[in-house]
Design an enzyme around this catalytic site. Structure first.
Site, PDB file in Angstrom:
ATOM      1  N   ARG A 237       0.879  -1.397  -0.019  1.00 49.36           N
ATOM      2  CA  ARG A 237      -0.018   0.143   0.024  1.00 49.36           C
ATOM      3  C   ARG A 237       1.040   1.029   0.010  1.00 49.36           C
ATOM      4  NH1 ARG A 237      -3.344  -2.553  -1.772  1.00 49.36           N
ATOM      5  NH2 ARG A 237      -5.608  -2.834  -0.958  1.00 49.36           N
ATOM      6  N   GLU A 266      -3.530   7.906  -5.908  1.00 52.50           N
ATOM      7  CA  GLU A 266      -3.621   7.148  -6.895  1.00 52.50           C
ATOM      8  C   GLU A 266      -4.884   7.621  -7.688  1.00 52.50           C
ATOM      9  OE1 GLU A 266      -3.491   2.818  -6.095  1.00 52.50           O
ATOM     10  OE2 GLU A 266      -1.369   3.037  -5.383  1.00 52.50           O
ATOM     11  N   HIS A 285      -0.337   0.383 -10.402  1.00 48.67           N
ATOM     12  CA  HIS A 285      -1.139  -0.602  -9.294  1.00 48.67           C
ATOM     13  C   HIS A 285      -1.584  -1.725 -10.103  1.00 48.67           C
ATOM     14  CE1 HIS A 285      -3.171  -0.675  -5.205  1.00 48.67           C
ATOM     15  NE2 HIS A 285      -2.982  -1.871  -5.711  1.00 48.67           N
TER      16      HIS A 285
END
Length: 324
Positions: A237, A266, A285
């Site tokens: 994370r 993000e 991601h």
């Protein structure tokens, strides 16, 4: 009468049919404030929700008074207020196993890409800079036989240790809440405290969930303890790492490079220095982003919701204490 559920992530047709066979489904595109308002009646009746992203907290739960189960298409559940779910007796389901191998592949790819400067030199080739035999300014660093440090020895950490130790002859160091006997037996992994992990790792790979305890666990002080030749890899994370401290460390040579699949914000802002630093590999991601794994996650999430709303939960439950 079938229980009502809100689906806030598109599913493959066969999985949607499976969901429809068990529930009355209202499909929306994300848990945005606009959708919560527009589909207020559906949330009022919903006994289950299924999707990924969006905040599920006490305010959300006030809009879904009949909610009994939430099924997340993810392993991480930091966007859920688990205390609020527990207070309401809402079962939280997730998909922790199906993505293990794929995320470990991504982390190993980041190790290799960062060490060998794969994306940087590939772009230089495409830009026409390869005009003769390459010199030292194109060189990377070795991966094999270097020390791989794993921060968070869970399923993904174990799968990464397998790839690194058996595939690249890398000694494995790790730090976790407790000793991991399987990692020590299969891969000769050595448990160490965080300071030792920071000081000795050639590659520091972070595979931690986001909690109050892990937020900014790696900051300026921790980065300063790393080798100047070390590479930081984060596919857990983003906020586990203090991004501004990392940027400073990459700029001033405190560490050699970073391979990142997760970020504090993000998508990554267009003005982020991480996009222009040559010693950074930045991915969007994609840890679990293969067709096969994302299908498997969605399939697990559907099965999880069916199990939760039929009283047949056997696995993948975050808060089993609320099950009556």
């Amino acid at each position: 009468m079938k229980p009502s559920v809100v689906l806030y992530k598109k599913l493959p047709d066969d999985l949607r049919s499976k969901l429809d066979a068990h529930f009355t489904v209202t499909e929306i595109n994300g848990l945005t404030p606009e959708n919560l308002s527009q589909h207020a009646a559906a949330f009022q009746q919903a006994e289950g929700i299924l999707g990924s992203g969006g905040k599920v907290d006490a305010d959300f739960l006030s809009k879904a008074p009949k909610l009994r189960a939430a099924s997340s298409v993810s392993v991480g559940v930091d966007n859920f207020d688990i205390a609020a779910l527990n207070d309401r007796g809402v079962v939280l389901m997730h998909t922790p196993t199906v993505l293990t191998e794929t995320v470990a592949d991504t982390m190993m790819a980041l190790v290799l890409a960062s060490a060998r400067r794969v994306t940087e030199v590939a772009e230089r080739v495409k830009a026409g800079e390869w005009k003769s035999n390459i010199g030292a300014d194109w060189f990377g660093i070795d991966v094999h036989h270097k020390k791989l440090g794993i921060l968070g020895m869970g399923r993904i950490g174990l799968a990464l240790a397998q790839r690194a130790h058996l595939g690249f002859s890398m000694p494995i160091l790790y730090n976790a809440r407790k000793h991991h006997e399987e990692a020590e037996q299969r891969f000769d992994a050595t448990y160490c405290d965080l300071d030792t992990l920071l000081k000795e790792s050639d590659f520091l790979c972070i595979s931690l969930p986001l909690t109050d305890e892990t937020h900014h666990l790696i900051g300026r002080e921790q980065l300063a303890k790393m080798k100047s030749s070390a590479v930081l890899i984060n596919a857990g994370r983003g906020p586990v790492v203090d991004e501004q401290a990392l940027i400073a460390a990459l700029k001033d040579g405190t560490i050699h490079a970073a391979g990142l699949d997760v970020f504090e914000q993000e998508p990554l802002p267009a003005d982020s220095p991480l996009l222009t630093l040559p010693n950074v590999v930045a991915l969007p991601h994609i840890g679990s982003a293969t067709h096969e794994t994302r299908y498997g996650m969605a399939s697990d999430a559907v099965d999880n919701l069916i199990a939760a709303l039929t009283g047949k939960v056997e696995k993948n439950c975050v808060n089993p204490q609320v099950i009556k």
